[in-house]
Design a protein around this motif. Structure first.
Motif, PDB file in Angstrom:
ATOM      1  N   LEU A 134       0.768  -1.355  -0.068  1.00  0.00           N
ATOM      2  CA  LEU A 134       0.297   0.080  -0.104  1.00  0.00           C
ATOM      3  C   LEU A 134       0.770   1.327  -0.005  1.00  0.00           C
ATOM      4  O   LEU A 134       0.450   2.140  -0.515  1.00  0.00           O
ATOM      5  CB  LEU A 134      -0.866  -0.051   1.268  1.00  0.00           C
ATOM      6  CG  LEU A 134      -1.887  -1.221   1.112  1.00  0.00           C
ATOM      7  CD1 LEU A 134      -2.875  -1.124   2.578  1.00  0.00           C
ATOM      8  CD2 LEU A 134      -3.064  -1.089  -0.032  1.00  0.00           C
ATOM      9  N   ILE A 135       1.909   1.238   0.648  1.00  0.00           N
ATOM     10  CA  ILE A 135       2.944   2.438   0.738  1.00  0.00           C
ATOM     11  C   ILE A 135       4.124   1.783   0.282  1.00  0.00           C
ATOM     12  O   ILE A 135       4.884   1.134   1.219  1.00  0.00           O
ATOM     13  CB  ILE A 135       2.740   3.138   2.083  1.00  0.00           C
ATOM     14  CG1 ILE A 135       1.501   3.771   2.436  1.00  0.00           C
ATOM     15  CG2 ILE A 135       3.937   4.377   2.175  1.00  0.00           C
ATOM     16  CD1 ILE A 135       1.466   4.474   3.610  1.00  0.00           C
ATOM     17  N   ARG A 136       5.051   2.246  -0.627  1.00  0.00           N
ATOM     18  CA  ARG A 136       5.866   1.464  -1.074  1.00  0.00           C
ATOM     19  C   ARG A 136       7.055   2.170  -0.562  1.00  0.00           C
ATOM     20  O   ARG A 136       8.231   1.833  -0.583  1.00  0.00           O
ATOM     21  CB  ARG A 136       6.032   1.274  -2.484  1.00  0.00           C
ATOM     22  CG  ARG A 136       4.758   0.481  -3.096  1.00  0.00           C
ATOM     23  CD  ARG A 136       5.390  -0.119  -4.612  1.00  0.00           C
ATOM     24  NE  ARG A 136       3.945  -0.608  -5.264  1.00  0.00           N
ATOM     25  CZ  ARG A 136       3.999  -1.276  -6.394  1.00  0.00           C
ATOM     26  NH1 ARG A 136       5.022  -1.160  -7.054  1.00  0.00           N
ATOM     27  NH2 ARG A 136       2.997  -1.807  -6.614  1.00  0.00           N
ATOM     28  N   HIS A 137       7.185   3.689  -0.778  1.00  0.00           N
ATOM     29  CA  HIS A 137       8.268   4.504  -0.235  1.00  0.00           C
ATOM     30  C   HIS A 137       8.728   4.147   1.256  1.00  0.00           C
ATOM     31  O   HIS A 137       7.739   4.165   1.994  1.00  0.00           O
ATOM     32  CB  HIS A 137       7.837   5.915  -0.598  1.00  0.00           C
ATOM     33  CG  HIS A 137       9.090   6.819  -0.285  1.00  0.00           C
ATOM     34  ND1 HIS A 137       9.579   7.154   0.817  1.00  0.00           N
ATOM     35  CD2 HIS A 137       9.789   7.485  -1.299  1.00  0.00           C
ATOM     36  CE1 HIS A 137      10.730   8.279   0.474  1.00  0.00           C
ATOM     37  NE2 HIS A 137      10.694   8.126  -0.703  1.00  0.00           N
ATOM     38  N   ARG A 138      10.009   3.714   1.369  1.00  0.00           N
ATOM     39  CA  ARG A 138      10.645   3.639   2.686  1.00  0.00           C
ATOM     40  C   ARG A 138      10.190   4.710   3.758  1.00  0.00           C
ATOM     41  O   ARG A 138       9.790   4.394   4.746  1.00  0.00           O
ATOM     42  CB  ARG A 138      11.964   3.214   2.374  1.00  0.00           C
ATOM     43  CG  ARG A 138      12.577   2.608   3.821  1.00  0.00           C
ATOM     44  CD  ARG A 138      14.168   2.411   3.692  1.00  0.00           C
ATOM     45  NE  ARG A 138      14.484   1.834   4.888  1.00  0.00           N
ATOM     46  CZ  ARG A 138      15.677   1.658   5.072  1.00  0.00           C
ATOM     47  NH1 ARG A 138      16.903   1.701   3.875  1.00  0.00           N
ATOM     48  NH2 ARG A 138      16.440   1.177   6.270  1.00  0.00           N
ATOM     49  N   GLY A 139      10.724   5.895   3.287  1.00  0.00           N
ATOM     50  CA  GLY A 139      10.584   6.803   4.344  1.00  0.00           C
ATOM     51  C   GLY A 139       9.169   7.299   4.696  1.00  0.00           C
ATOM     52  O   GLY A 139       8.724   7.303   5.924  1.00  0.00           O
ATOM     53  N   TYR A 140       8.264   7.149   3.598  1.00  0.00           N
ATOM     54  CA  TYR A 140       7.022   7.405   3.916  1.00  0.00           C
ATOM     55  C   TYR A 140       6.277   6.381   4.964  1.00  0.00           C
ATOM     56  O   TYR A 140       5.390   6.722   5.904  1.00  0.00           O
ATOM     57  CB  TYR A 140       5.982   7.605   2.784  1.00  0.00           C
ATOM     58  CG  TYR A 140       6.464   8.870   1.999  1.00  0.00           C
ATOM     59  CD1 TYR A 140       6.783  10.083   2.607  1.00  0.00           C
ATOM     60  CD2 TYR A 140       6.091   8.964   0.559  1.00  0.00           C
ATOM     61  CE1 TYR A 140       7.446  11.230   1.680  1.00  0.00           C
ATOM     62  CE2 TYR A 140       6.557  10.167  -0.360  1.00  0.00           C
ATOM     63  CZ  TYR A 140       6.990  11.177   0.585  1.00  0.00           C
ATOM     64  OH  TYR A 140       7.525  12.276  -0.373  1.00  0.00           O
ATOM     65  N   ALA A 141       6.541   5.286   4.535  1.00  0.00           N
ATOM     66  CA  ALA A 141       6.111   3.947   5.329  1.00  0.00           C
ATOM     67  C   ALA A 141       6.656   3.947   6.725  1.00  0.00           C
ATOM     68  O   ALA A 141       5.752   3.760   7.573  1.00  0.00           O
ATOM     69  CB  ALA A 141       6.669   2.758   4.702  1.00  0.00           C
ATOM     70  N   MET A 142       7.683   4.198   6.879  1.00  0.00           N
ATOM     71  CA  MET A 142       8.135   4.301   8.292  1.00  0.00           C
ATOM     72  C   MET A 142       7.544   5.353   9.126  1.00  0.00           C
ATOM     73  O   MET A 142       7.338   5.339  10.247  1.00  0.00           O
ATOM     74  CB  MET A 142       9.838   4.396   8.382  1.00  0.00           C
ATOM     75  CG  MET A 142      10.519   3.211   7.791  1.00  0.00           C
ATOM     76  SD  MET A 142      12.583   3.480   7.821  1.00  0.00           S
ATOM     77  CE  MET A 142      12.618   3.442   9.502  1.00  0.00           C
ATOM     78  N   MET A 143       7.762   6.534   8.484  1.00  0.00           N
ATOM     79  CA  MET A 143       6.985   7.714   9.131  1.00  0.00           C
ATOM     80  C   MET A 143       5.482   7.505   9.612  1.00  0.00           C
ATOM     81  O   MET A 143       5.067   8.019  10.342  1.00  0.00           O
ATOM     82  CB  MET A 143       7.244   9.118   8.408  1.00  0.00           C
ATOM     83  CG  MET A 143       8.630   9.712   8.579  1.00  0.00           C
ATOM     84  SD  MET A 143       8.869  11.142   7.707  1.00  0.00           S
ATOM     85  CE  MET A 143       8.569  10.714   5.881  1.00  0.00           C
ATOM     86  N   SER A 144       4.913   7.219   8.581  1.00  0.00           N
ATOM     87  CA  SER A 144       3.372   6.861   8.613  1.00  0.00           C
ATOM     88  C   SER A 144       2.988   5.696   9.811  1.00  0.00           C
ATOM     89  O   SER A 144       2.093   5.835  10.434  1.00  0.00           O
ATOM     90  CB  SER A 144       2.588   6.538   7.364  1.00  0.00           C
ATOM     91  OG  SER A 144       3.091   5.244   6.853  1.00  0.00           O
ATOM     92  N   THR A 145       3.937   4.786   9.809  1.00  0.00           N
ATOM     93  CA  THR A 145       3.604   3.564  10.764  1.00  0.00           C
ATOM     94  C   THR A 145       3.923   4.270  12.225  1.00  0.00           C
ATOM     95  O   THR A 145       2.899   3.848  13.124  1.00  0.00           O
ATOM     96  CB  THR A 145       4.861   2.556  10.431  1.00  0.00           C
ATOM     97  OG1 THR A 145       4.581   1.866   9.288  1.00  0.00           O
ATOM     98  CG2 THR A 145       4.609   1.594  11.609  1.00  0.00           C
ATOM     99  N   ALA A 146       4.973   4.851  12.232  1.00  0.00           N
ATOM    100  CA  ALA A 146       5.309   5.569  13.483  1.00  0.00           C
ATOM    101  C   ALA A 146       4.131   6.405  14.218  1.00  0.00           C
ATOM    102  O   ALA A 146       3.791   6.550  15.331  1.00  0.00           O
ATOM    103  CB  ALA A 146       6.462   6.221  13.842  1.00  0.00           C
ATOM    104  N   ALA A 147       3.672   7.653  13.116  1.00  0.00           N
ATOM    105  CA  ALA A 147       2.746   8.566  13.541  1.00  0.00           C
ATOM    106  C   ALA A 147       1.262   7.956  13.714  1.00  0.00           C
ATOM    107  O   ALA A 147       0.765   8.353  14.838  1.00  0.00           O
ATOM    108  CB  ALA A 147       2.698   9.656  12.151  1.00  0.00           C
ATOM    109  N   VAL A 148       1.105   6.926  13.162  1.00  0.00           N
ATOM    110  CA  VAL A 148      -0.377   6.428  13.336  1.00  0.00           C
ATOM    111  C   VAL A 148      -0.426   5.501  14.626  1.00  0.00           C
ATOM    112  O   VAL A 148      -1.356   5.409  15.212  1.00  0.00           O
ATOM    113  CB  VAL A 148      -0.814   5.585  11.913  1.00  0.00           C
ATOM    114  CG1 VAL A 148      -2.225   4.870  12.384  1.00  0.00           C
ATOM    115  CG2 VAL A 148      -0.725   6.109  10.815  1.00  0.00           C
ATOM    116  N   ALA A 149       0.852   4.975  14.842  1.00  0.00           N
ATOM    117  CA  ALA A 149       0.867   4.178  16.124  1.00  0.00           C
ATOM    118  C   ALA A 149       0.775   5.213  17.303  1.00  0.00           C
ATOM    119  O   ALA A 149      -0.151   4.589  18.270  1.00  0.00           O
ATOM    120  CB  ALA A 149       1.962   3.415  16.110  1.00  0.00           C
TER     121      ALA A 149
END
Length: 205
Positions: A134-149
């Protein structure tokens, strides 16, 4: 995943935060609530680790052998199983180090299990939604995972937040099972897993 070290950072995050947030004489209800809360970022990170650990060639072989969707589902299940192990270890640590109540221990145990299950499902849902395919970009994926958590723990309307509050209030007496948050967590996990599994072939293309 077991043979790699990709599971180690989320496991250390969970262990460190659980130990740091617990102290002698702390009520067991608060300890179980804290342990459950820390499952959200840990399981989200563990799910990301499972989804991104394989190189493209290995992922293509797995997709060819059993189908990209089945491979994606298996990966999510493995990460969820790892989260169950973390949940059991965290609850065991809280039982061993916090102050257990004289009455209502059974009800508190049920509340703790439900809260842990809710936070486990929410963490898995976050990991599935905020990472490939769903989110392939590594930076966006990491930031969104942390922020949503973080938002899932802190936001008052979050199922995880409701479960944590219900469990932490368990020492005041009475059973406070968060039935609605549990149903919401199940639905969110199912939807996020379905989205991740259904779009898995697009990742391989």
């Amino acid at each position: 995943l077991g043979r790699s070290v990709r599971w180690l950072p989320p496991a250390l995050l969970f262990a460190g935060t659980v130990v740091a947030g617990s102290f002698g004489g702390m009520p067991l209800a608060d300890g179980l609530g804290w342990s459950s809360a820390m499952l959200v970022p840990a399981v989200g990170w563990l799910t990301r680790a499972a989804l991104t650990m394989e190189p493209g060639a290995a992922r293509a072989c797995a997709g060819t052998a059993g189908g990209a969707r089945r491979a994606q589902l298996a990966t999510l299940l493995v990460a969820l199983a790892g989260g169950v192990v973390l949940a059991v270890l965290g609850a065991g640590f809280e039982v061993a180090t916090t102050a257990r109540p004289r009455h209502g221990l059974g009800a508190l145990a049920v509340e703790g299990v439900v809260a842990g299950l809710i936070c486990l499902l929410i963490g898995s849902a976050i990991g599935a939604l905020c990472n490939p395919p769903l989110i392939r970009h590594r930076g966006y994926a990491m930031m969104s995972t942390a922020a949503v958590a973080i938002a899932a723990i802190a936001a008052s309307g979050s199922p995880a937040n409701a479960a944590i509050r219900a469990t932490s209030g368990g020492h005041s007496g009475g059973v406070q099972l968060p039935v609605v948050p549990l149903l919401a967590a199940v639905v969110l996990a199912a939807v996020s897993w379905a989205a991740s599994v259904l779009t898995a072939p697009r990742r391989a293309s």
